[in-house]
Each structure stands twice: as C-alpha cells, then as structure tokens.
Design a protein around this motif. Structure first.
Motif, PDB file in Angstrom:
ATOM      1  N   ILE A  26       1.076  -1.009   0.197  1.00 15.04           N
ATOM      2  CA  ILE A  26       0.073  -0.151  -0.131  1.00 15.04           C
ATOM      3  C   ILE A  26       0.726   1.287   0.086  1.00 15.04           C
ATOM      4  CG2 ILE A  26      -1.529   1.275   1.489  1.00 15.04           C
ATOM      5  CD1 ILE A  26      -2.686  -1.273   2.339  1.00 15.04           C
ATOM      6  N   ILE A  27       0.853   1.340  -0.920  1.00 15.31           N
ATOM      7  CA  ILE A  27       1.953   3.143  -0.802  1.00 15.31           C
ATOM      8  C   ILE A  27       0.839   4.487  -0.757  1.00 15.31           C
ATOM      9  CG2 ILE A  27       3.212   4.908  -2.709  1.00 15.31           C
ATOM     10  CD1 ILE A  27       3.476   2.191  -3.671  1.00 15.31           C
ATOM     11  N   GLY A  28       1.090   5.393   0.206  1.00 13.70           N
ATOM     12  CA  GLY A  28       0.481   6.547   0.585  1.00 13.70           C
ATOM     13  C   GLY A  28       0.082   5.693   2.108  1.00 13.70           C
ATOM     14  N   ALA A  29      -0.304   7.417   3.170  1.00 11.83           N
ATOM     15  CA  ALA A  29      -0.411   6.338   4.318  1.00 11.83           C
ATOM     16  C   ALA A  29      -0.938   8.080   4.894  1.00 11.83           C
ATOM     17  CB  ALA A  29       1.020   6.602   5.448  1.00 11.83           C
ATOM     18  N   GLY A  30      -1.913   8.056   3.998  1.00  7.14           N
ATOM     19  CA  GLY A  30      -2.791   9.467   3.923  1.00  7.14           C
ATOM     20  C   GLY A  30      -4.011   8.423   4.822  1.00  7.14           C
ATOM     21  N   GLY A  31      -5.194   9.786   4.599  1.00  8.45           N
ATOM     22  CA  GLY A  31      -6.625   9.183   4.642  1.00  8.45           C
ATOM     23  C   GLY A  31      -6.996   8.149   4.286  1.00  8.45           C
ATOM     24  N   VAL A  32      -6.878   7.918   3.063  1.00 12.35           N
ATOM     25  CA  VAL A  32      -7.677   7.264   2.067  1.00 12.35           C
ATOM     26  C   VAL A  32      -6.761   5.848   3.367  1.00 12.35           C
ATOM     27  CG1 VAL A  32      -8.020   6.391  -0.015  1.00 12.35           C
ATOM     28  CG2 VAL A  32      -8.503   8.314   0.302  1.00 12.35           C
ATOM     29  N   ALA A  33      -5.290   5.828   3.061  1.00  8.71           N
ATOM     30  CA  ALA A  33      -4.048   4.963   3.133  1.00  8.71           C
ATOM     31  C   ALA A  33      -5.146   4.033   4.472  1.00  8.71           C
ATOM     32  CB  ALA A  33      -3.128   5.061   3.034  1.00  8.71           C
ATOM     33  N   SER A  34      -5.033   4.865   5.749  1.00  8.07           N
ATOM     34  CA  SER A  34      -5.443   4.593   6.798  1.00  8.07           C
ATOM     35  C   SER A  34      -6.964   3.630   6.526  1.00  8.07           C
ATOM     36  CB  SER A  34      -6.075   5.458   7.092  1.00  8.07           C
ATOM     37  OG  SER A  34      -6.688   5.228   8.802  1.00  8.07           O
ATOM     38  N   VAL A  35      -7.686   3.834   5.390  1.00  9.72           N
ATOM     39  CA  VAL A  35      -9.194   2.804   5.700  1.00  9.72           C
ATOM     40  C   VAL A  35      -8.796   1.803   4.670  1.00  9.72           C
ATOM     41  CG1 VAL A  35     -11.492   2.945   5.050  1.00  9.72           C
ATOM     42  CG2 VAL A  35     -10.440   4.889   5.500  1.00  9.72           C
ATOM     43  N   VAL A  36      -7.470   2.196   3.703  1.00  4.74           N
ATOM     44  CA  VAL A  36      -7.604   1.135   2.373  1.00  4.74           C
ATOM     45  C   VAL A  36      -7.004  -0.315   4.423  1.00  4.74           C
ATOM     46  CG1 VAL A  36      -5.740  -0.520   0.767  1.00  4.74           C
ATOM     47  CG2 VAL A  36      -7.417   1.706   1.105  1.00  4.74           C
TER      48      VAL A  36
ATOM     49  N   ILE B  28       2.900  -0.552   4.541  1.00  4.44           N
ATOM     50  CA  ILE B  28       2.942   0.275   4.411  1.00  4.44           C
ATOM     51  C   ILE B  28       4.055   1.033   3.948  1.00  4.44           C
ATOM     52  CG2 ILE B  28       1.257   2.219   4.908  1.00  4.44           C
ATOM     53  CD1 ILE B  28       0.263   0.179   7.777  1.00  4.44           C
ATOM     54  N   ALA B  29       3.485   1.415   2.651  1.00  2.00           N
ATOM     55  CA  ALA B  29       5.386   2.543   1.941  1.00  2.00           C
ATOM     56  C   ALA B  29       4.648   3.011   2.009  1.00  2.00           C
ATOM     57  CB  ALA B  29       5.610   1.872   1.285  1.00  2.00           C
ATOM     58  N   SER B  30       5.362   4.932   2.529  1.00  2.00           N
ATOM     59  CA  SER B  30       4.985   6.081   1.974  1.00  2.00           C
ATOM     60  C   SER B  30       6.406   7.155   2.514  1.00  2.00           C
ATOM     61  CB  SER B  30       3.569   6.578   2.761  1.00  2.00           C
ATOM     62  OG  SER B  30       3.855   8.065   2.440  1.00  2.00           O
TER      63      SER B  30
ATOM     64  N   THR C 281       6.706   9.475   4.194  1.00  2.00           N
ATOM     65  CA  THR C 281       7.030  10.050   5.910  1.00  2.00           C
ATOM     66  C   THR C 281       6.638   8.622   7.112  1.00  2.00           C
ATOM     67  OG1 THR C 281       5.264  11.933   5.254  1.00  2.00           O
ATOM     68  CG2 THR C 281       6.882  11.450   8.199  1.00  2.00           C
ATOM     69  N   LYS C 282       7.753   8.073   7.019  1.00  2.00           N
ATOM     70  CA  LYS C 282       7.817   6.617   7.333  1.00  2.00           C
ATOM     71  C   LYS C 282       6.509   6.654   8.862  1.00  2.00           C
ATOM     72  CE  LYS C 282       9.782   2.079   8.679  1.00  2.00           C
ATOM     73  NZ  LYS C 282      10.429   2.490   9.425  1.00  2.00           N
ATOM     74  N   SER C 283       6.985   7.787   9.669  1.00  2.00           N
ATOM     75  CA  SER C 283       5.962   7.502  11.117  1.00  2.00           C
ATOM     76  C   SER C 283       4.795   7.227  10.755  1.00  2.00           C
ATOM     77  CB  SER C 283       6.522   9.117  11.930  1.00  2.00           C
ATOM     78  OG  SER C 283       6.326   9.591  10.710  1.00  2.00           O
ATOM     79  N   LYS C 284       3.754   7.976   9.693  1.00  2.00           N
ATOM     80  CA  LYS C 284       2.950   8.014   9.377  1.00  2.00           C
ATOM     81  C   LYS C 284       2.008   5.943   9.230  1.00  2.00           C
ATOM     82  CE  LYS C 284       1.483  11.767   7.124  1.00  2.00           C
ATOM     83  NZ  LYS C 284       0.979  13.125   6.249  1.00  2.00           N
ATOM     84  N   CYS C 285       3.365   5.742   8.281  1.00  2.00           N
ATOM     85  CA  CYS C 285       3.370   4.444   8.127  1.00  2.00           C
ATOM     86  C   CYS C 285       3.067   3.480   9.841  1.00  2.00           C
ATOM     87  CB  CYS C 285       4.113   3.805   7.821  1.00  2.00           C
ATOM     88  SG  CYS C 285       4.130   4.358   5.873  1.00  2.00           S
ATOM     89  N   ASP C 286       3.801   3.538  10.246  1.00  2.00           N
ATOM     90  CA  ASP C 286       4.532   3.243  11.498  1.00  2.00           C
ATOM     91  C   ASP C 286       3.945   3.202  12.960  1.00  2.00           C
ATOM     92  OD1 ASP C 286       6.918   1.890  11.191  1.00  2.00           O
ATOM     93  OD2 ASP C 286       7.836   4.108  11.814  1.00  2.00           O
ATOM     94  N   ALA C 287       3.111   4.350  12.518  1.00  2.00           N
ATOM     95  CA  ALA C 287       1.500   4.529  13.549  1.00  2.00           C
ATOM     96  C   ALA C 287       0.517   3.779  13.100  1.00  2.00           C
ATOM     97  CB  ALA C 287       1.064   5.679  13.372  1.00  2.00           C
TER      98      ALA C 287
ATOM     99  N   ALA D 102      -1.298   7.072  -2.702  1.00  2.00           N
ATOM    100  CA  ALA D 102      -1.010   8.357  -2.317  1.00  2.00           C
ATOM    101  C   ALA D 102      -0.971   8.941  -3.481  1.00  2.00           C
ATOM    102  CB  ALA D 102       0.851   8.067  -3.121  1.00  2.00           C
ATOM    103  N   LEU D 103      -0.791  10.256  -4.299  1.00  2.00           N
ATOM    104  CA  LEU D 103      -1.107  11.186  -5.109  1.00  2.00           C
ATOM    105  C   LEU D 103      -1.591  10.839  -6.795  1.00  2.00           C
ATOM    106  CD1 LEU D 103      -0.265  14.214  -3.291  1.00  2.00           C
ATOM    107  CD2 LEU D 103      -2.038  13.444  -2.981  1.00  2.00           C
ATOM    108  N   PRO D 104      -1.963  11.200  -7.037  1.00  2.00           N
ATOM    109  CA  PRO D 104      -2.315  11.075  -8.487  1.00  2.00           C
ATOM    110  C   PRO D 104      -1.129  11.584  -9.584  1.00  2.00           C
ATOM    111  CG  PRO D 104      -4.192  12.142  -8.403  1.00  2.00           C
ATOM    112  CD  PRO D 104      -3.593  12.590  -6.964  1.00  2.00           C
ATOM    113  N   TYR D 105      -0.284  12.278  -9.245  1.00  2.00           N
ATOM    114  CA  TYR D 105       0.993  12.679  -9.615  1.00  2.00           C
ATOM    115  C   TYR D 105       2.271  10.967  -9.809  1.00  2.00           C
ATOM    116  CZ  TYR D 105      -0.372  17.157  -7.177  1.00  2.00           C
ATOM    117  OH  TYR D 105      -1.120  17.678  -6.972  1.00  2.00           O
ATOM    118  N   GLN D 106       1.907  10.540  -8.623  1.00  2.00           N
ATOM    119  CA  GLN D 106       2.786   9.219  -8.792  1.00  2.00           C
ATOM    120  C   GLN D 106       2.332   7.992  -9.323  1.00  2.00           C
ATOM    121  OE1 GLN D 106       2.166  10.609  -5.102  1.00  2.00           O
ATOM    122  NE2 GLN D 106       3.759  11.437  -5.614  1.00  2.00           N
ATOM    123  N   ASP D 107       0.846   8.141 -10.443  1.00  2.00           N
ATOM    124  CA  ASP D 107       0.561   6.630 -10.443  1.00  2.00           C
ATOM    125  C   ASP D 107       1.271   6.170 -11.951  1.00  2.00           C
ATOM    126  OD1 ASP D 107      -1.387   7.762  -9.924  1.00  2.00           O
ATOM    127  OD2 ASP D 107      -3.468   7.648 -11.122  1.00  2.00           O
TER     128      ASP D 107
END
Ligand SMILES: NC(=O)c1ccc[n+]([C@@H]2O[C@H](COP(=O)([O-])OP(=O)(O)OC[C@H]3O[C@@H](n4cnc5c(N)ncnc54)[C@H](OP(=O)(O)O)[C@@H]3O)[C@@H](O)[C@H]2O)c1
Length: 399
Positions: A6-16, A32-34, A36-42, A83-88
C-alpha cells in the motif's frame, strides 16, 4: 491468500489498511510504504496483532528505482496506489519492471498542469498485456463504485443506457469555516477547474460552478449541487453502451464556495510558483499546509454522504429509469475505522478492488477501468464491507 503493498499513509490509506485487516483471508500480509515513514508506523502500531501481518517502509514514489527495490524486497501480488495522482505513472513503471499488478483511485495528473485525463495511463495497455499483469484504474468511490454501479445497471437492467447523472452529496459538517475532505491540493484543483460533461460524443465545457441544480437526496434532503469535470465521464462514455449524455454533480455549501472564491481572488489557489523570500513556493501547496489535515476531520464531522448514479435508458424497447446509491454516515465511519466518510467511501472500494485481483476474480492482463470488469462480486463485497447500496426505479430526475 495474498500480499499487498500500500503506497501512501494519508486519509484514504488509513481506511484501506483497516479494511485489509478486516479481510485477512485475502490480505495475509501488507506493507504500508510512504514518504513519511512515521505515519506508516503509526498505522502499524494501531492495527498489528490481528491475522494480517503488517510491515512498513519509507519510499519516495516519484522515484521508480526506489519503488522497484521495495517491490522486489516485499514481492506483493498487487500495489495499491493511494498516494497522489502525480505518482501514478512512476508506480505503473515500477509495476511493469517487476511484473506486479497495479491499482489506484485517481487518474494521473501532471504536477504543473491541473488537467486529469486517462490518456497517459491508457498508453500503458499494451505493455501491461505483454507483461501479463493487470492495472485496475479508479477503484475509489467516484471514480470507482460509480463505474461498478454503471456496469451493474447495464448488466442487469438495461439494453442501452442513454443518460447518466452521477450525484455526489456530502451533508457532513466538520465545524471549521473552511476545510477539504480529502487532500486539499487535489480537491481544490478539481473544484476550481472548468466544468465539463459529455453530450453526443463531445465534451461540452462550462465555467467553474456555472451549472447549478437543487436535488432532494434520499436520507439527506435538498442540496445545491454543481456540475464538475470528473474523470469517470471519459471512460464511462466509451465503455457503457448507448451513452448520449453523462454529467457529474457535487454538492457545495454557499459558505464553502464563498471561501473558495475569496482564496481564488487573492491568488491562493494558483499552482504557478511564486518567489517568496528567496524561495519558490506554490500558493496552493502553501494553502494545503495551513488548512486542517483531512485526516483530523474524523472526530468532528457529523452527517451523511449520498453518492450514486441515475440511469435513463431502454430495456425491451421501453424507457426505464434506475437510481443506485450509497448513504454513508460520517460518525459511523469514525467509530469503525477512525476516519470520516470521504476517506471511508474511497478506502473500502480500494480494498475491494485489490481483493478482486488477488482472488483472481478480476484478472485480465492490460489496463482497465473498473466498469470493464464483472460488477457482481464487487457489488456483493460493498454490502459486506460497509458500503451497502440502495436502488430506486422512480427517482427524481435532474433537468
Ligand atoms: N476515487 C475517489 O473516490 C477518491 C476520493 C478521494 C480521494 N481520492 C484519491 O485518493 C488518494 C489519497 O487521498 P488522501 O486524501 O488519502 O490524501 P493524503 O491524506 O494527502 O495522503 C496522501 C499520502 O500520499 C503520500 N505521498 C505523497 N507524495 C508521495 C511520494 N512522492 N512518495 C510517497 N508517498 C507520497 C503522502 O505522504 P506524506 O504523509 O509525506 O505527505 C500521504 O501519506 C489521492 O490520489 C486522491 O485523489 C480518490
């Protein structure tokens, strides 16, 4: 059964992540990879201990080589790009290089041009076919469930669908004067762009928020809604038989629009870099930094969303109308996964889309939009995983 990166650790990633853990038979292992790793660890800290094994990693998803190394280390069955559409495109490149399935919830958009369309991702079709891997594009709610609803309507209720109106209502109240429900930069780029819809095979462009309608939404009531450009119009107009017109409307309060207009008028929504004390900054990115983080809206948002599609078409030579929609309650979502309904309604279909591929229900090499797959197992999973749908054969229509 399988492994997902799972790439990204924001609002949507958290639900995923929450939903993958609820579906541990399919998601035996996730990483979970993003940035900011601290968000993945949380997230890992909050959810580990169940049947799904969780690991985390730091990755810059703009860098194809870093992604390839991560994929080769973890060896997932699918990469879920939240993550964001820029990374597709960089993530699709890494999936090609490692022969790994790909899935996202938003189509590619270049960072310096606020214009999203499928041409960049559709250009990968042949290469994905040759590599024997599947790319599932747009498995959120809109795009996502709106495409599944369309495929389901086509399969079970129509011989041809002539008109689709996609209606996205958010009657949630977070109590802030102004905040966006998902990534502010992506959200404001979307709503401040020109509107457009497809009629008789051609795009018709409107000024931003030029077309307004009032609609009485089931379980929500009357709301002002505005015609927006939206990415699924482009694929649905091609993939659904008989389309004459397809439009997308989203609700906005007068308060939201007044704030947005003011921010636009002073230049804060611009994506053109400006010089500020010797640095280049993008006003919209600065605005994102001062607005509330969408992930923080969960505990304070009350009310419901209603997102769905009204179809008008023909069955056995008779005109027929059909409305499919989902109603989601912000506080119920918060109680279940600690997020508001916008992240929830995106994260649940993202997990389901990935599960369709891991279980082999939706495997066909190439690059596909969601309405190109059999909608039935997805519709069943929506009911099971928290987004039950409702239908009406006599809905109010939009003029
Ligand atoms: N289809 C739908 O219905 C729908 C609805 C809503 C949203 N979406 C899409 O869902 C996606 C996620 O939205 P969101 O609200 O969760 O956004 P968000 O809260 O801003 O999260 C984005 C995440 O991506 C990470 N990220 C950004 N650039 C990265 C990079 N170069 N490398 C690695 N990680 C990177 C961010 O890392 P940092 O923490 O370091 O910033 C953050 O964790 C967006 O593409 C959005 O368009 C789709």
């Amino acid at each position: 059964m399988g492994k997902a990166l799972i790439i990204g650790a924001g609002g949507v990633a958290s639900v995923v992540v929450h939903k993958c853990c609820q579906n541990s038979e399919v998601f035996e292992e996730i990483c979970i990879a993003s940035r900011t790793k601290s968000k993945c660890d949380a997230l890992k800290e909050k959810l580990q201990g169940g049947k799904t094994k969780i690991s985390t990693a730091k990755v810059n998803a703009d860098n194809v080589d870093e992604l390839i190394t991560l994929i080769n280390d973890f060896k997932p069955d699918i990469v879920i790009n939240v993550a964001l559409p820029y990374q597709d495109l960089t993530i699709m490149d890494a999936c090609l290089a490692t022969k790994t399935n790909y899935m996202d919830t938003a189509n590619y958009e270049p960072l310096d041009t606020a214009k999203f369309e499928y041409k960049w991702q559709w250009a990968y079709k042949k290469r994905f076919e040759e590599a024997g891997i599947t790319a599932l594009l747009g498995s959120g709610f809109d795009p996502g469930v709106t495409g599944v609803f369309s495929a389901y309507a086509m399969k079970h209720h129509f011989d041809e669908i002539n008109y689709i109106d996609i209606l996205d209502a958010n009657a949630g109240d977070h109590g802030y004067p102004f905040a966006t429900n998902f990534n502010p930069e992506i959200n404001i780029r979307e709503v401040s762009a020109k509107g457009s819809y497809i009629e008789n095979g051609k795009w018709v462009e409107t000024e931003p928020m030029e077309i307004k309608r009032v609609y009485n939404f089931p379980e929500i009531g009357e709301k002002d809604m505005y015609l927006l450009h939206h990415e699924e119009l482009e694929s649905l107009a091609i993939n659904i038989k008989g389309i004459k017109r397809i439009r997308f409307f989203m609700t906005f309060s007068q308060n939201y629009l007044t704030h947005l207009k003011c921010l636009e008028n002073v230049g804060m929504t611009s994506i053109e870099p400006i010089d500020y004390e010797g640095m280049k900054i993008v006003p919209l990115q600065f605005l994102k930094a001062v607005l509330p983080d969408p992930a923080s809206l969960g505990p304070r948002t009350v009310g419901k969303t209603n997102i769905g599609c009204i179809f008008i078409g023909k069955k056995d030579n008779k005109e027929k109308t059909y409305y499919l929609y989902n109603v989601c309650d912000h506080q119920e979502c918060y109680k279940e996964v600690g997020s508001q309904a916008i992240s929830y309604t995106t994260g649940v279909p993202a997990m389901i889309g990935a599960s369709m591929i891991i279980t082999g229900k939706w495997n066909k090499p190439g690059v596909y939009n969601i309405e190109e797959f059999d909608p039935d197992p997805f519709m069943e999973a929506l009911n099971k995983f928290g987004l039950p749908w409702k239908e009406s054969f006599t809905p109010d229509l939009v003029d």
